[in-house]
Design a protein around this motif. Structure first.
Motif, PDB file in Angstrom:
ATOM      1  N   GLU A  56      -3.874   0.433  -9.771  1.00 24.68           N
ATOM      2  CA  GLU A  56      -4.569  -0.543  -9.026  1.00 24.68           C
ATOM      3  C   GLU A  56      -4.881  -1.538  -9.991  1.00 24.68           C
ATOM      4  O   GLU A  56      -4.929  -2.765  -9.986  1.00 24.68           O
ATOM      5  CB  GLU A  56      -5.548  -0.216  -8.104  1.00 24.68           C
ATOM      6  N   VAL A 102      -3.136   2.251  -3.411  1.00 19.29           N
ATOM      7  CA  VAL A 102      -2.929   3.443  -3.128  1.00 19.29           C
ATOM      8  C   VAL A 102      -3.744   3.885  -2.382  1.00 19.29           C
ATOM      9  O   VAL A 102      -4.795   3.856  -2.670  1.00 19.29           O
ATOM     10  CB  VAL A 102      -2.976   4.295  -4.443  1.00 19.29           C
ATOM     11  N   GLN A 103      -3.458   4.607  -1.291  1.00 16.18           N
ATOM     12  CA  GLN A 103      -4.097   5.247  -0.193  1.00 16.18           C
ATOM     13  C   GLN A 103      -4.078   6.647  -0.404  1.00 16.18           C
ATOM     14  O   GLN A 103      -3.080   7.335  -0.187  1.00 16.18           O
ATOM     15  CB  GLN A 103      -3.995   4.985   1.110  1.00 16.18           C
ATOM     16  N   THR A 104      -5.110   7.349  -0.667  1.00 16.47           N
ATOM     17  CA  THR A 104      -5.153   8.706  -1.076  1.00 16.47           C
ATOM     18  C   THR A 104      -5.333   9.620   0.223  1.00 16.47           C
ATOM     19  O   THR A 104      -6.308   9.569   0.828  1.00 16.47           O
ATOM     20  CB  THR A 104      -5.715   9.202  -2.217  1.00 16.47           C
ATOM     21  N   ASP A 141       4.373   8.227   1.033  1.00 10.42           N
ATOM     22  CA  ASP A 141       5.284   7.677   0.225  1.00 10.42           C
ATOM     23  C   ASP A 141       5.233   8.368  -1.147  1.00 10.42           C
ATOM     24  O   ASP A 141       6.305   8.501  -1.859  1.00 10.42           O
ATOM     25  CB  ASP A 141       4.722   6.164  -0.169  1.00 10.42           C
ATOM     26  N   ILE A 163      -0.485  -3.455  -6.018  1.00  6.72           N
ATOM     27  CA  ILE A 163      -0.312  -2.252  -5.379  1.00  6.72           C
ATOM     28  C   ILE A 163      -1.756  -1.458  -4.889  1.00  6.72           C
ATOM     29  O   ILE A 163      -2.498  -1.358  -5.999  1.00  6.72           O
ATOM     30  CB  ILE A 163       0.432  -1.183  -6.252  1.00  6.72           C
ATOM     31  N   THR A 223       0.975  -1.279  -0.064  1.00  8.02           N
ATOM     32  CA  THR A 223      -0.055   0.014  -0.189  1.00  8.02           C
ATOM     33  C   THR A 223       0.880   1.136   0.110  1.00  8.02           C
ATOM     34  O   THR A 223       1.711   1.478   0.920  1.00  8.02           O
ATOM     35  CB  THR A 223      -0.838   0.129   1.049  1.00  8.02           C
ATOM     36  N   LEU A 224       0.610   2.065  -0.866  1.00 12.59           N
ATOM     37  CA  LEU A 224       1.445   3.360  -0.938  1.00 12.59           C
ATOM     38  C   LEU A 224       0.495   4.740  -0.522  1.00 12.59           C
ATOM     39  O   LEU A 224      -0.654   4.535  -0.927  1.00 12.59           O
ATOM     40  CB  LEU A 224       1.982   3.699  -2.574  1.00 12.59           C
ATOM     41  N   THR A 225       1.060   5.225   0.430  1.00 15.74           N
ATOM     42  CA  THR A 225       0.153   6.403   0.702  1.00 15.74           C
ATOM     43  C   THR A 225       0.441   7.755  -0.261  1.00 15.74           C
ATOM     44  O   THR A 225       1.594   7.849  -0.578  1.00 15.74           O
ATOM     45  CB  THR A 225       0.471   6.900   2.212  1.00 15.74           C
ATOM     46  N   TYR A 226      -0.330   8.509  -0.426  1.00 12.62           N
ATOM     47  CA  TYR A 226      -0.340   9.706  -1.484  1.00 12.62           C
ATOM     48  C   TYR A 226      -1.134  10.718  -0.961  1.00 12.62           C
ATOM     49  O   TYR A 226      -2.220  10.890  -0.505  1.00 12.62           O
ATOM     50  CB  TYR A 226      -1.148   9.104  -2.975  1.00 12.62           C
ATOM     51  N   LYS A 230      -4.492   6.449  -9.433  1.00  9.31           N
ATOM     52  CA  LYS A 230      -4.724   5.378  -8.159  1.00  9.31           C
ATOM     53  C   LYS A 230      -5.339   4.366  -9.012  1.00  9.31           C
ATOM     54  O   LYS A 230      -5.104   2.981  -8.721  1.00  9.31           O
ATOM     55  CB  LYS A 230      -5.488   5.823  -6.962  1.00  9.31           C
TER      56      LYS A 230
END
Ligand code: 3IO
Length: 334
Positions: free
Chosen positions: A52, A61-63, A85, A59, A27-30, A48
């Motif tokens: 995904e 992506v958490q926005t 991230d 992957i 999980t990538l934070t944005y 995102k």
């Protein structure tokens, strides 16, 4: 039997745990600074969804829109230190930090966001400027050309005299040359500044008339064709390095595509937003005379000279960089 059952339960639990972590992947934070409806966040949600989909969910992506994770001014540092991230920066908020890519913020009369975004991306690819060496750049794009949105009517250039207008970067200097009182602040602080009367208006692209409902307070718009604001989407270097090669490829392949998508989206959206503002709040739009546009252009010239001096100071071949940008602009406009 009991023993076998509990063994089975244990191994099922273990398999589930392993399966879950393999499936969840990374999980990538944005982080983003302006509110969710604005175009930097719209492009973030589009990115995102693409990531995904293209990584088959490996992957996630958490926005975080609206400065909920990082704000406009701590975005760069926050991504470098790994508080997020990925982050979105408006480079005009960091004077002196981006001597090369700030060329895109000069008054060179971009009329298309798609063109400006492509030019920015190509400039980054060609020069790989060391000002971005501590981060991974995922994509770049710009805002649309900037205009005055104001609580008072700016029907002619002389109406700018002493008028407090929010802006950032090169536009601030053009405003002072035109006799206005430029006030530097990020977009994310502008709603409050307008509300409190700290500024009488702002200079940016028309999308915010709708997305931040600025049309309600700024009933007068003046077409000024001022510069675009450059944006960079940056990622923490260590987090990038740790990604599998196939994920890196997906993200790299998206870089240019995302710049084009965002440029097209905003070109289309700014006209919609202006039409909406006319319909909903009966905003008035003023155009200036040819002589006045020449005057605006004249006020922009010292900025180009100043940019060159700063670029040379930073060890860059300013003339070549500026010439390359203008050549790319001409190529994409053709
Ligand atoms: C901008 C910034 C954040 C949200 C929406 C926006 N539309 C245009 C801009 C450019 C701008 O004024 C800035 O400060 O980056």
């Amino acid at each position: 039997m009991r023993k076998i059952m509990s063994l089975m339960a244990a191994s099922i639990t273990l398999a589930c745990l392993m399966g879950a972590s393999a499936m969840a992947g990374t999980t990538l934070t944005y982080a983003n600074f302006p509110p969710a409806p604005t175009f930097p966040c719209v492009q973030m949600e589009h990115w995102k969804a693409e990531v995904e989909k293209r990584t088959n969910g490996n992957i996630a992506v958490q926005t975080f829109p609206g400065s909920t994770l990082l704000g406009a001014k701590n975005m760069l540092r926050g991504v470098q230190t790994g508080q997020a991230d990925i982050g979105c920066i408006s480079t005009a908020y960091y004077p002196g930090v981006f001597p090369l890519i700030s060329v895109v913020n000069l008054p060179v009369a971009f009329t298309s966001t798609e063109v400006a975004s492509l030019v920015m991306w190509d400039m980054f690819q060609k020069y790989q400027p060391k000002e971005f060496k501590d981060v991974k750049v995922l994509t770049m794009f710009t805002s649309a050309p900037s205009h005055v949105m104001s609580k008072v009517a700016v029907k002619q250039l002389s109406d700018l005299k002493g008028l407090e207008l929010r802006a950032s970067g090169s536009i601030l200097k053009i405003l002072s040359g035109l006799g206005a009182q430029g006030v530097g602040m990020p977009m994310s602080q502008t709603p409050e500044a307008l509300q409190k009367g700290v500024v009488k208006g702002l200079v940016s692209s028309y999308d915010v008339l709708k997305d931040l409902n600025f049309a309600e307070q700024c009933r007068y718009e003046t077409v000024t064709n001022l510069p675009v604001y450059p944006f960079a989407i940056i990622m923490n270097k260590a987090r990038w390095d740790a990604l599998p090669a196939e994920t890196k490829k997906v993200l790299d392949d998206l870089g240019r595509e995302q710049a084009v998508w965002t440029g097209k989206y905003l070109d289309d959206y700014t006209s919609q937003a202006l039409a909406w503002a006319k319909e909903k709040y009966q905003v008035e739009v003023f155009e200036l005379t040819d002589t006045e546009y020449v005057e605006i252009k004249k006020q922009g010239e010292p900025l180009i000279t100043a940019w060159k001096a700063d670029a040379v100071e930073a060890g860059l071949d300013a003339e070549a960089i500026l010439a390359e940008m203008l050549a790319l602009k001409a190529k994409y406009e053709a």
